[in-house]
Write a protein that holds these residues in place. Structure first.
Motif, PDB file in Angstrom:
ATOM      1  N   LEU A 226       0.820  -1.210   0.000  1.00 51.08           N
ATOM      2  CA  LEU A 226       0.000   0.000   0.000  1.00 51.08           C
ATOM      3  C   LEU A 226       0.855   1.262   0.000  1.00 51.08           C
ATOM      4  CD1 LEU A 226      -2.748   1.444   0.228  1.00 51.08           C
ATOM      5  CD2 LEU A 226      -2.595   1.155   2.722  1.00 51.08           C
ATOM      6  N   CYS A 227       1.981   1.207   0.680  1.00 49.82           N
ATOM      7  CA  CYS A 227       2.823   2.400   0.808  1.00 49.82           C
ATOM      8  C   CYS A 227       3.318   2.914  -0.542  1.00 49.82           C
ATOM      9  CB  CYS A 227       4.001   2.111   1.731  1.00 49.82           C
ATOM     10  SG  CYS A 227       5.033   0.718   1.206  1.00 49.82           S
ATOM     11  N   ASP A 228       3.445   2.027  -1.526  1.00 48.78           N
ATOM     12  CA  ASP A 228       3.934   2.424  -2.850  1.00 48.78           C
ATOM     13  C   ASP A 228       2.825   2.455  -3.899  1.00 48.78           C
ATOM     14  OD1 ASP A 228       6.633   2.595  -1.980  1.00 48.78           O
ATOM     15  OD2 ASP A 228       6.811   0.413  -2.112  1.00 48.78           O
ATOM     16  N   TYR A 229       1.583   2.399  -3.470  1.00 51.52           N
ATOM     17  CA  TYR A 229       0.459   2.290  -4.403  1.00 51.52           C
ATOM     18  C   TYR A 229       0.390   3.474  -5.361  1.00 51.52           C
ATOM     19  CZ  TYR A 229      -4.399   1.872  -5.990  1.00 51.52           C
ATOM     20  OH  TYR A 229      -5.533   1.773  -6.763  1.00 51.52           O
ATOM     21  N   SER A 230       0.676   4.678  -4.895  1.00 51.52           N
ATOM     22  CA  SER A 230       0.554   5.859  -5.755  1.00 51.52           C
ATOM     23  C   SER A 230       1.504   5.792  -6.938  1.00 51.52           C
ATOM     24  CB  SER A 230       0.805   7.140  -4.947  1.00 51.52           C
ATOM     25  OG  SER A 230       2.116   7.147  -4.405  1.00 51.52           O
ATOM     26  N   LYS A 231       2.662   5.147  -6.775  1.00 52.86           N
ATOM     27  CA  LYS A 231       3.612   4.997  -7.880  1.00 52.86           C
ATOM     28  C   LYS A 231       3.355   3.715  -8.670  1.00 52.86           C
ATOM     29  CE  LYS A 231       7.384   5.093  -5.453  1.00 52.86           C
ATOM     30  NZ  LYS A 231       6.962   5.164  -4.054  1.00 52.86           N
ATOM     31  N   ASP A 232       3.162   2.612  -7.971  1.00 52.87           N
ATOM     32  CA  ASP A 232       3.060   1.312  -8.638  1.00 52.87           C
ATOM     33  C   ASP A 232       1.803   1.175  -9.486  1.00 52.87           C
ATOM     34  OD1 ASP A 232       5.415   0.640  -7.460  1.00 52.87           O
ATOM     35  OD2 ASP A 232       4.549  -0.671  -5.925  1.00 52.87           O
ATOM     36  N   LYS A 257     -13.989  -3.812   6.286  1.00 46.16           N
ATOM     37  CA  LYS A 257     -12.667  -4.172   6.811  1.00 46.16           C
ATOM     38  C   LYS A 257     -11.562  -3.543   5.973  1.00 46.16           C
ATOM     39  CE  LYS A 257      -9.777  -8.106   8.082  1.00 46.16           C
ATOM     40  NZ  LYS A 257      -9.702  -9.586   8.260  1.00 46.16           N
ATOM     41  N   VAL A 258     -11.705  -3.594   4.654  1.00 44.81           N
ATOM     42  CA  VAL A 258     -10.711  -2.983   3.771  1.00 44.81           C
ATOM     43  C   VAL A 258     -10.598  -1.492   4.073  1.00 44.81           C
ATOM     44  CG1 VAL A 258     -10.084  -2.499   1.382  1.00 44.81           C
ATOM     45  CG2 VAL A 258     -11.157  -4.683   1.960  1.00 44.81           C
ATOM     46  N   PHE A 259     -11.731  -0.833   4.178  1.00 40.21           N
ATOM     47  CA  PHE A 259     -11.755   0.605   4.418  1.00 40.21           C
ATOM     48  C   PHE A 259     -11.071   0.950   5.739  1.00 40.21           C
ATOM     49  CE2 PHE A 259     -13.843   4.382   6.203  1.00 40.21           C
ATOM     50  CZ  PHE A 259     -13.630   5.299   5.187  1.00 40.21           C
ATOM     51  N   HIS A 260     -11.398   0.225   6.802  1.00 37.64           N
ATOM     52  CA  HIS A 260     -10.837   0.543   8.118  1.00 37.64           C
ATOM     53  C   HIS A 260      -9.331   0.304   8.163  1.00 37.64           C
ATOM     54  CE1 HIS A 260     -14.462   1.682  10.143  1.00 37.64           C
ATOM     55  NE2 HIS A 260     -15.052   0.525   9.950  1.00 37.64           N
ATOM     56  N   LEU A 261      -8.866  -0.786   7.566  1.00 34.36           N
ATOM     57  CA  LEU A 261      -7.429  -1.077   7.579  1.00 34.36           C
ATOM     58  C   LEU A 261      -6.650   0.005   6.829  1.00 34.36           C
ATOM     59  CD1 LEU A 261      -7.251  -4.949   6.990  1.00 34.36           C
ATOM     60  CD2 LEU A 261      -6.689  -3.695   9.079  1.00 34.36           C
ATOM     61  N   VAL A 262      -7.149   0.402   5.662  1.00 33.73           N
ATOM     62  CA  VAL A 262      -6.447   1.413   4.871  1.00 33.73           C
ATOM     63  C   VAL A 262      -6.534   2.779   5.540  1.00 33.73           C
ATOM     64  CG1 VAL A 262      -6.373   2.590   2.640  1.00 33.73           C
ATOM     65  CG2 VAL A 262      -6.797   0.130   2.734  1.00 33.73           C
ATOM     66  N   ARG A 263      -7.671   3.077   6.127  1.00 30.72           N
ATOM     67  CA  ARG A 263      -7.798   4.380   6.781  1.00 30.72           C
ATOM     68  C   ARG A 263      -6.882   4.492   7.992  1.00 30.72           C
ATOM     69  NH1 ARG A 263     -13.361   7.181   8.822  1.00 30.72           N
ATOM     70  NH2 ARG A 263     -13.254   5.484  10.326  1.00 30.72           N
ATOM     71  N   MET A 264      -6.690   3.390   8.710  1.00 27.30           N
ATOM     72  CA  MET A 264      -5.762   3.424   9.843  1.00 27.30           C
ATOM     73  C   MET A 264      -4.343   3.732   9.366  1.00 27.30           C
ATOM     74  SD  MET A 264      -7.454   3.170  12.560  1.00 27.30           S
ATOM     75  CE  MET A 264      -6.074   2.988  13.688  1.00 27.30           C
ATOM     76  N   LYS A 265      -3.955   3.150   8.231  1.00 25.64           N
ATOM     77  CA  LYS A 265      -2.645   3.460   7.658  1.00 25.64           C
ATOM     78  C   LYS A 265      -2.578   4.935   7.238  1.00 25.64           C
ATOM     79  CE  LYS A 265      -0.377  -0.485   7.685  1.00 25.64           C
ATOM     80  NZ  LYS A 265       0.942  -0.639   8.378  1.00 25.64           N
ATOM     81  N   HIS A 266      -3.669   5.416   6.674  1.00 24.98           N
ATOM     82  CA  HIS A 266      -3.723   6.810   6.241  1.00 24.98           C
ATOM     83  C   HIS A 266      -3.529   7.752   7.423  1.00 24.98           C
ATOM     84  CE1 HIS A 266      -5.821  10.593   5.110  1.00 24.98           C
ATOM     85  NE2 HIS A 266      -5.270  10.380   3.931  1.00 24.98           N
ATOM     86  N   LEU A 267      -4.209   7.471   8.523  1.00 26.11           N
ATOM     87  CA  LEU A 267      -4.090   8.315   9.713  1.00 26.11           C
ATOM     88  C   LEU A 267      -2.687   8.242  10.299  1.00 26.11           C
ATOM     89  CD1 LEU A 267      -7.515   7.492  11.432  1.00 26.11           C
ATOM     90  CD2 LEU A 267      -6.881   9.610  10.259  1.00 26.11           C
ATOM     91  N   LEU A 268      -2.099   7.043  10.292  1.00 27.78           N
ATOM     92  CA  LEU A 268      -0.744   6.870  10.831  1.00 27.78           C
ATOM     93  C   LEU A 268       0.272   7.637  10.000  1.00 27.78           C
ATOM     94  CD1 LEU A 268       1.311   5.449  12.713  1.00 27.78           C
ATOM     95  CD2 LEU A 268       1.290   3.524  11.110  1.00 27.78           C
ATOM     96  N   TRP A 269       0.213   7.485   8.682  1.00 23.03           N
ATOM     97  CA  TRP A 269       1.179   8.166   7.817  1.00 23.03           C
ATOM     98  C   TRP A 269       0.962   9.673   7.821  1.00 23.03           C
ATOM     99  CZ3 TRP A 269       0.014   3.929   3.705  1.00 23.03           C
ATOM    100  CH2 TRP A 269       0.781   2.782   4.004  1.00 23.03           C
ATOM    101  N   SER A 270      -0.278  10.095   7.976  1.00 21.49           N
ATOM    102  CA  SER A 270      -0.553  11.526   8.069  1.00 21.49           C
ATOM    103  C   SER A 270       0.063  12.116   9.335  1.00 21.49           C
ATOM    104  CB  SER A 270      -2.064  11.761   8.052  1.00 21.49           C
ATOM    105  OG  SER A 270      -2.358  13.133   8.207  1.00 21.49           O
ATOM    106  N   LYS A 271      -0.059  11.388  10.426  1.00 19.59           N
ATOM    107  CA  LYS A 271       0.509  11.846  11.698  1.00 19.59           C
ATOM    108  C   LYS A 271       2.026  11.904  11.630  1.00 19.59           C
ATOM    109  CE  LYS A 271       0.382  10.872  16.671  1.00 19.59           C
ATOM    110  NZ  LYS A 271      -0.152   9.954  17.722  1.00 19.59           N
ATOM    111  N   GLU A 272       2.619  10.953  10.907  1.00 21.17           N
ATOM    112  CA  GLU A 272       4.079  10.900  10.777  1.00 21.17           C
ATOM    113  C   GLU A 272       4.602  11.902   9.751  1.00 21.17           C
ATOM    114  OE1 GLU A 272       4.811   6.876   9.718  1.00 21.17           O
ATOM    115  OE2 GLU A 272       4.647   6.105  11.769  1.00 21.17           O
ATOM    116  N   GLY A 273       3.704  12.513   8.984  1.00 18.71           N
ATOM    117  CA  GLY A 273       4.134  13.440   7.955  1.00 18.71           C
ATOM    118  C   GLY A 273       4.711  12.768   6.725  1.00 18.71           C
ATOM    119  N   HIS A 275       4.118  12.021   3.410  1.00 15.60           N
ATOM    120  CA  HIS A 275       3.137  12.475   2.433  1.00 15.60           C
ATOM    121  C   HIS A 275       2.958  11.501   1.274  1.00 15.60           C
ATOM    122  CE1 HIS A 275       2.869  16.175   4.644  1.00 15.60           C
ATOM    123  NE2 HIS A 275       4.150  16.458   4.451  1.00 15.60           N
ATOM    124  N   ASP A 276       4.014  10.854   0.828  1.00 17.63           N
ATOM    125  CA  ASP A 276       3.889   9.910  -0.283  1.00 17.63           C
ATOM    126  C   ASP A 276       3.010   8.725   0.096  1.00 17.63           C
ATOM    127  OD1 ASP A 276       5.469  11.493  -1.853  1.00 17.63           O
ATOM    128  OD2 ASP A 276       7.312  10.347  -1.503  1.00 17.63           O
TER     129      ASP A 276
END
Length: 647
Positions: A226-232, A257-273, A275-276
């Protein structure tokens, strides 16, 4: 289990144990009688293709094993009538209730409403649940009660909904109702012919159907890719996307379940800054939203499987050229990226979402073939064939949606090839006749010097076809077709009501351009089997039309004449009779008049509730008809939203 409810759990495209609301509700109430009913007759023209049926068979095998481990047994029935099969199960088990999860395609909406009404008349309680979406179509609307008609407005409303979509815990044990019916084995269902088994055996090497395998695939994607989805996701070669779409289509995965798992990653990466990675999660969440939107459109506009949403397409002069349709299917158009995609589709039942956009755009814009033909062929051949998603995709490409591709837009396969397959590795893999062609020429071999063609072993017109239509000719024909469409539209409007605004309505062959009645949301009628979970059924106050207004540029006065050597459909979409080898894919329901009511017709029930009111579009002006140049296409392509989902 004496004294507890006996419930029939009717499985359809919800082939999982986890987060299955219908199964969870039945397990809480008492004992269960799980059943899957295969009724080919009721599938009508949307009988699943070979690879889709293979997946269904494998998924049922795993579901059967999982239910057995929990103490229940999945009953498999091949029937001529789903209603009769359910009645047989009710009688055998002594059941007093039937539960199932909602579906939103036009075939299922009609069938489910009919079954629910008839079971209710017999005193059988019927309850249905949302096991398919984050939110039901009738739950998402503007403050004024209007349905949304663009994806951005729809999805923005969804992500700001007050109530969070909740998941159901899987039952740890199931009580089985006593009773037996004449079921059948998985092989006796007839999902796979003997002649298909050798081809289907190859599918098992690359795919693992079943709900537990789906869960593993989801975890693998979210944690590692998921972390490389925007490029891959932009690479057409290799596994560059999630590959979750067939799992979602058959309900092996819960979208919640798919939505919640991905959104948790989104919130985590947003908090960490980060951006990619945050952008990757955001893009994937929007892909989930597009899947939701496809069901939303099908529910509110239940005619979109056979007719364009924007009524102006009713007048488009489609070219019913069977030879062009055959060349496209066989990957013999002379445009390498298009041909590679179509050959991959035939060989594997799968193509990347970008390739789906490219081959469908070529189909509609270069060949001017009716989009319904292409949609039906995708349905017949895709492993993840999904009617609602394909309706959205093909209507988007054909300019039938308010926020879709402009009808005037002509994307060059050559430009697309150099952008998404710059080294030509994808083309070389699927077109061995071009394997030695240098990357410089691989996406336009017709321009290559004779010496390069000879060195590459390519003989245009012999071992690889010349372009089926020159891009300049295709551009001219598209312009002519648009002028013709707008001229006929203007004439029809002047004849009927002297109007200038475009109307979106159920543009069947017999419908007329009339005023704009409002589609309103009616309260559900009292029903002894209804509950707060139950599905609503779309029905229009005026069955002929739905309102949607949008200004279009008027046709130019110097409209060029159509070429005499091109066979055109008339403005109602009627086509010449298809030959036998094309009948299964070329016949769309828009070319057939329904003379009698049946389960496979797509008339919409009129008695339960109406879809949401449809808000008129804001007026948008155009400076006139022009086709974007290739540089504009190349830049715009990365910012436009694809309407094929999670591929």
């Amino acid at each position: 289990m004496d004294g507890k409810a006996k419930t029939i759990v009717w499985f359809r495209r919800d082939l999982r144990i986890e987060d299955n609301p219908a199964l969870a509700a039945a397990a809480r109430d008492g004992c269960v009688f799980p059943v899957f009913i295969w009724c080919p007759k009721e599938e009508g023209q949307f009988y699943p293709g070979r690879v889709s049926r293979w997946w269904l068979k494998q998924s049922l095998i795993q579901l059967e094993q999982s239910l057995t481990s929990l103490g229940a047994k999945l009953v498999l029935i091949k029937a001529q009538s789903t209603l009769e099969a359910l009645l047989e199960c009710i009688g055998a088990a002594g059941a007093t209730k039937v539960v199932y999860n909602h579906l939103y395609d036009p075939v299922s909406l009609v069938r489910d409403h009919d079954i629910k009404q008839k079971l209710g008349e017999l005193g059988i309680s019927v309850q249905s649940y949302n096991g398919e979406l984050l939110y039901e179509p009738w739950e998402v609307h503007g403050d004024d009660g209007h349905a949304f008609t663009t994806f951005d407005a729809f999805w923005d409303n969804c992500v700001h909904m007050q109530n969070e979509p909740a998941s159901q815990l899987p039952p740890w044990r199931l009580g089985l109702c006593a009773g037996s019916v004449d079921g059948c084995s998985i092989d006796e269902l007839g999902l796979e012919d003997e002649s298909e088994k050798s081809s289907n055996a190859l599918l098992g090497r690359g795919w693992s159907p079943g709900w537990s395998n789906a869960d593993k695939a989801l975890t693998e994607f979210v944690e590692n890719h998921l972390c490389d989805y925007s490029k891959d996701r932009l690479r057409v070669a290799g596994n560059s996307t999630s590959l979750l779409s067939p799992h979602l289509h058959f309900g092996e995965l819960s979208v919640r379940k798919v939505f919640h798992l991905v959104r948790m990653k989104h919130l985590l990466w947003s908090k960490e800054g980060n951006h990619d990675q945050e952008e990757s999660a955001n893009l994937f969440l929007r892909a989930i939203g597009l899947r939701e939107y496809s069901r939303y459109l099908c529910f509110n506009f239940p005619f979109t499987h056979e007719r364009s949403l924007l009524s102006t397409l009713k007048f488009f002069p489609w070219h019913a050229d069977q030879s062009h349709f055959k060349a496209w299917r066989q990957g013999r158009t002379g445009y390498p990226l298009v041909d590679a995609g179509m050959r991959e589709l035939w060989a594997t039942g799968w193509i990347h979402n970008r390739i789906r956009v490219i081959v469908s755009s070529f189909f509609v814009k270069f060949l001017l073939l009716p989009w319904q033909w292409g949609m039906k062929y995708f349905w017949d051949t895709l492993l993840d064939a999904d009617l609602e998603s394909d309706i959205l995709g093909w209507q988007y490409i054909s300019g039938s949606l308010p926020d879709g591709h402009e009808l005037e837009r002509l994307d060059s396969p050559e430009v697309q090839g150099f952008k998404f397959d710059p080294e030509g590795e994808y083309v070389r893999h699927w077109l061995p006749e071009l394997a030695r062609m240098p990357a410089e020429w691989i996406h336009h071999p017709w321009d290559a010097p004779i010496s390069v063609l000879k060195a590459s072993g390519v003989e245009l017109g012999l071992n690889y076809p010349k372009p089926i239509v020159d891009i300049d000719v295709a551009r001219d024909r598209l312009i002519e077709a648009i002028f013709t469409m707008r001229g006929k539209e203007a004439t029809a409007r002047a004849t009927n009501f002297n109007g200038t605004d475009e109307v979106v309505f159920d543009n069947s062959e017999t419908s007329e351009i009339v005023g704009n009645p409002k589609a309103i949301l009616r309260e559900k009628l009292p029903c002894p089997t209804s509950s707060s979970h139950d599905q609503r059924v779309p029905s229009l106050q005026n069955s002929k039309n739905v309102i949607l207004n949008r200004k279009r540029p008027m046709p130019a006065e110097d409209k060029p004449p159509l070429r005499d050597n091109v066979h055109n459909c008339n403005h109602n979409g009627e086509t010449s009779k298809t030959d036998d080898d094309l009948r299964s894919t070329a016949e769309s329901s828009s070319t057939k008049k329904q003379t009698t009511s049946s389960r496979t017709s797509f008339s919409v029930p009129q008695a339960v509730s109406l879809p949401l009111k449809v808000k008129p579009f804001p007026e948008c002006e155009s400076s006139g008809l022009k086709l974007p140049v290739e540089e504009e296409i190349d830049t715009e392509e990365t910012s436009r939203e694809n309407r094929w989902l999670l591929y």
